[in-house]
Design an enzyme around this catalytic site. Structure first.
Site, PDB file in Angstrom:
ATOM      1  N   GLU A  21       0.875  -1.178   0.000  1.00  0.00           N
ATOM      2  CA  GLU A  21       0.000   0.000   0.000  1.00  0.00           C
ATOM      3  C   GLU A  21       0.908   1.223   0.000  1.00  0.00           C
ATOM      4  OE1 GLU A  21      -3.097  -0.024  -0.400  1.00  0.00           O
ATOM      5  OE2 GLU A  21      -3.852  -1.963   0.267  1.00  0.00           O
ATOM      6  N   CYS A  69      -2.906   8.834   2.951  1.00  0.00           N
ATOM      7  CA  CYS A  69      -2.557   8.340   1.620  1.00  0.00           C
ATOM      8  C   CYS A  69      -3.674   8.651   0.636  1.00  0.00           C
ATOM      9  CB  CYS A  69      -2.262   6.847   1.658  1.00  0.00           C
ATOM     10  SG  CYS A  69      -3.533   5.878   2.457  1.00  0.00           S
TER      11      CYS A  69
END
Length: 509
Positions: A263, A297
């Site tokens: 990720e 993010c």
């Protein structure tokens, strides 16, 4: 700055100790690791850092526990996660305190992170009775063809500072019900919340009679992280961080034929069309771009607005940004807390300088607000920058509250701008036109792992798989069928006839 003064470091230290005590954890004082708070920018504690030999012992213990844990019935494994969820509920406020103290999140976001942990525990408990295989039609008479799923091994979890507890829970809750054991190397910036989470899981294991070694914590720096990545006893590495980090982790795990779940970076965009509800869009944009001080993010970093409404949208955004309360994340009413470090503020300033050099104009924000009582802290004003085109600085992710505004003429151009970056995590469109909404979600629409309509780019629910494409790494965590990343698949053929029949009508002997 909101409020008159920031809480002092001594007061924050006492609050952290109280929260840790409630979780049954005492800090391991020592050398090698420093717990700091971005609220004041100062040191809270000097802690013992896990050594290489201690990390080796932890991995060995987890590998040993796996041999027992993999044969424990999945619903019984779910009991451990259920108990963890109960403890998280009981200590939600104290855990949120630690998230705010170490990551600088405002109170509502910190509480939301702990709620996300509780939610994934609920999800995983249900999953413990739904690790379904499948039956497949066999071409051979008297044969049954099926798939089954089995525990994978030790799952190594490397997490980042911005979601210091939630990302761990996504991985750990699912890995445990899938029959894996877990070794966790959290961010060096957040050792306290990590210790509290690990301590509660230890307590849960004791309460339900599970082996303590199903989970081990490594509080250390890069070297121990590299050790975890390179250890062949670790079947899966789930790593959250920058694309640069992923470029190092992925090949190292692949070289030993391990699995990686990455990720990585996001450079997320929202498209605003002429048919959009602008009140709705503005609310979604401000939270997605300025929430968590731009350190998610999934933070909104690019706004792609139709040229006919761009001036109005920008004007209204500038007004909203000028009213954003910045300061003590514990204070009621604060919406923007500190950046994690002074270096993050420097990177923000550097990016704004580059944007101006590439033809951009800073419309609001970008300054660093210094607190007289905490000169080492980094409080930044969220910035809006009007850009003539998608330049190099726009294509790069800066982990800070900078929103670049671009314009488009037709919807195909907007989608092309959305996709024309190396990252592919989250995206959204604000529109009242169903054709535009469906076009955005189609195969030739947004190329991101997360594509939203009439909401911003951040704030995902645990029921859906979380992750992105391209330089975001391709990994999926949390809901949907993300559990499959933590298991191995076996194809089974059972012959219950009295004849040996070969596939594809092969005749032999």
């Amino acid at each position: 700055m909101t409020g008159t003064t920031l809480p002092g470091t001594d007061a924050l230290r006492e609050r952290a100790l109280a929260a840790l005590g409630a979780a049954g954890v005492t800090p391991q004082y020592g050398e090698g690791l420093t717990a700091r708070t971005p609220i004041t920018g100062e040191v809270l504690f000097d802690l013992h850092a896990t050594t290489a030999s201690e990390a080796d012992e932890a991995i060995a213990a987890a590998a040993g526990a796996f041999r027992t844990w993999r044969t424990t019935p999945a619903p019984a494994r779910g009991d451990l996660v259920r108990r963890l969820g109960e403890l998280l509920r009981a200590h939600r406020s104290e855990l949120a305190d630690l998230v705010t103290i170490e990551a600088g999140k405002i109170r509502s976001e910190a509480l939301g992170e702990i709620q996300e942990m509780i939610d994934i525990c609920d999800f995983a408990v249900g999953l413990s009775r739904q690790l379904y295989g499948r039956t497949i039609a066999s071409e051979r008479p008297g044969h049954r063809l099926a798939e089954s799923w089995h525990p994978l091994g030790v799952a190594g979890v490397i997490s980042a500072f911005n979601f210091p507890a939630a990302v761990w829970s996504w991985n750990t809750a699912l890995a445990l019900v899938c029959g894996d054991t877990v070794v966790w190397k959290p961010s060096e910036a957040t050792p306290l919340i990590s210790s509290a989470c690990s301590g509660l899981l230890d307590r849960a294991a004791q309460d339900v009679g599970a082996p303590r070694e199903v989970h081990r914590l490594l509080l250390a720096g890069r070297e121990v992280g590299e050790q975890l990545v390179g250890d062949s006893r670790v079947a899966l590495i789930s790593a959250t961080g920058s694309t640069r980090m992923g470029r190092e982790v992925g090949p190292r795990v692949a070289a030993r034929f391990g699995r990686s779940l990455l990720e990585l970076g996001g450079n997320n965009a929202s498209i605003v069309t002429p048919s959009a509800d602008l009140e709705l869009a503005l609310s979604g944009i401000v939270f997605a771009a300025a929430g968590t001080a731009g350190q998610r993010c999934t933070t909104l970093r690019r706004l792609i607005v139709h040229r006919d409404i761009a001036d109005e949208v920008v004007e209204r955004l500038v007004v909203a940004y000028r009213k954003l309360p910045i300061g003590d994340p514990f204070a009621e009413g604060t919406l923007v807390g500190p950046l994690i470090t002074a270096e993050a503020a420097e990177r923000m300033r550097d990016a704004l300088n580059r944007a101006e050099a590439e033809g951009g104009k800073v419309l609001v924000g970008g300054g660093r607000r210094l607190a007289e009582d905490a000169p080492s802290a980094a409080y930044a004003e969220p910035a809006i920058v009007r850009m003539p085109e998608q330049t190099a600085v726009v294509r790069a992710e800066t982990f800070a509250p900078i929103l670049y505004v671009l314009t488009y003429r037709d919807f195909d151009e907007a989608i092309a701008l959305n996709n024309a970056v190396p990252q592919g995590l989250s995206s959204s469109v604000f529109t009242g036109d169903q054709q535009e909404a469906e076009r955005f979600l189609a195969a030739d629409g947004s190329d991101c792992g997360i594509s939203n309509v009439n909401i911003g780019t951040s704030g995902a629910e645990i029921g859906g798989a979380f992750g992105g494409e391209k330089e975001t790494g391709g990994g999926r965590e949390s809901g949907s069928d993300a559990w499959r990343s933590y298991m191995r698949r076996a194809t089974n053929t059972v012959n219950y006839s009295s004849r040996l029949t070969l596939a594809q009508n092969v005749s032999f002997l």
